[in-house]
Design a protein around this motif. Structure first.
Motif, short mmCIF file in Angstrom:
data_model
loop_
_atom_site.label_atom_id
_atom_site.label_comp_id
_atom_site.label_asym_id
_atom_site.label_seq_id
_atom_site.Cartn_x
_atom_site.Cartn_y
_atom_site.Cartn_z
N CYS A 49 0.85 -1.20 0.00
CA CYS A 49 0.00 0.00 0.00
C CYS A 49 0.89 1.25 0.00
N ARG A 96 1.20 3.38 3.21
CA ARG A 96 1.54 2.74 4.48
C ARG A 96 2.55 3.51 5.34
N CYS A 116 0.36 5.90 7.26
CA CYS A 116 -0.95 5.45 7.75
C CYS A 116 -0.87 5.01 9.21
N CYS A 144 0.29 -4.71 4.87
CA CYS A 144 0.23 -3.49 4.06
C CYS A 144 1.53 -3.26 3.29
N CYS A 204 -7.97 -0.39 0.45
CA CYS A 204 -7.37 -0.55 1.78
C CYS A 204 -7.70 -1.95 2.27
N HIS A 205 -6.69 -2.67 2.81
CA HIS A 205 -6.94 -4.03 3.31
C HIS A 205 -7.95 -4.04 4.45
#
Ligand code: SF4
Length: 324
Positions: free
Chosen positions: A287, A290, A293, A300, A318-319
């Protein structure tokens, strides 16, 4: 609703040379897919460096995309050149951010607008061209007696109206409006947005509206896409984005808007982002968000989250969308 523009896996990389002389790629737009429906205004927001302007320019073939496809009315224009591209250039126009820099200072307003008519063979004679220019200037709220003046003789708002007249002169279906009001005084921004909305109603236009200002986008756009480091991280109907943002980056952007009511401000659960947007030359693995975040977990960094529909066309990459 049927899509007018379909973007699939669009990538726009630029080659640069590092200080050690080796080649590197700036991944300005990195695997972006979405549709723009006929008649809608789709907003595109993000910090500077998120890739939103590059995306708009790649779609219109101002840049040649590295890979992926851009379809308008079902036709992929990604590989078209020259004469083959010209009819699609007519369908797709661009309104630039800076009305001071985007108009040739040596040309009169009549020639700036008339040139667009000439390129696409839309005026049958000199007098037809002059009539059409007058009609267009009236349509965007400019005084036709000023057609022989030069851009520097106009205010910022009037210059942006000239930019709008130039874009609509060729009867396009789709216009990329790239921060069309951010270089203007706050007092005239609403007037220009009203003119764009009026043109959309009268001429059946579809817009991609690029902006860094979530306040402007909320009232102007039907749906909004949020960009981060060359990716779209969230895409949903405008009201839903403000009521129920699902991506942590969108939440951070929304909570950064000043809230005058202290009670509402307290309830907002503010997310403050750490650091700067990373370099698009070496984006983080997995991501792309990340490194900033507050909810990032192991997965991620390993897996890139898909931009997936979480119900009613609410797309989130987003996971942990829906769990955060
Ligand atoms: Fe944050 Fe992970 Fe979601 Fe990316 S995938 S936004 S790092 S929680």
């Amino acid at each position: 609703k049927s899509p007018l523009v379909e973007i699939r896996n669009l990538k726009q990389y630029f080659t640069i040379k590092n200080t050690d002389g080796k080649k590197a790629y700036v991944k300005a737009v990195d695997d972006v897919s979405f549709d723009i429906f006929k008649g809608e205004t789709l907003g595109l927001v993000g910090e500077s460096g998120s890739g939103k302007t590059t995306l708009g320019r790649s779609m219109l073939r101002i840049y040649n995309p590295t890979s992926g496809s851009v379809k308008i009315d079902g036709v992929d224009i990604t590989k078209f050149q020259g004469k083959k591209l010209l009819p699609y250039r007519k369908k797709m126009q661009y309104i630039f951010q800076d009305p001071y820099a985007s108009l040739d200072p040596r040309m009169t307003v009549s020639d700036i607008v008339g040139e667009a008519l000439d390129i696409h063979g839309l005026a049958s004679s000199k007098s037809d061209r002059a009539d059409k220019v007058r009609e267009l200037l009236t349509l965007v709220g400019l005084n036709t007696e000023h057609a022989s003046r030069y851009p520097h003789e106009f205010s910022g708002g009037q210059r942006q109206r000239i930019g709008i007249a130039r874009a609509i002169a060729v009867q396009p279906d789709f216009i990329v409006c790239d921060e069309p009001v951010s270089a203007l005084d706050v007092s005239i921004r609403a007037q220009i947005i009203n003119t764009l909305e009026e043109m959309q109603d009268r001429l059946d236009l579809t817009y991609l509206f690029i902006s860094h200002d979530l306040g402007v986008v909320r009232h102007t756009c039907d749906r909004v896409g949020v960009m981060y480091l060359g990716h779209i991280v969230e895409l949903v109907e405008s009201e839903e984005l403000y009521k129920n943002p699902m991506h942590p980056y969108t939440r951070a952007l929304l909570t950064a808007i000043p809230e005058p009511n202290p009670d509402t401000a307290k309830k907002r659960n503010r997310i403050i982002l750490k650091g700067e947007i990373p370099s698009p030359v070496n984006p983080p693995s997995g991501c792309k968000f990340r490194t900033r975040c507050p909810y990032a977990k192991d997965v991620c960094s390993k897996k890139t989250p898909e931009l997936a529909d979480h119900g009613n066309g609410h797309f989130v990459s987003c996971h942990f969308a829906g769990e955060i």
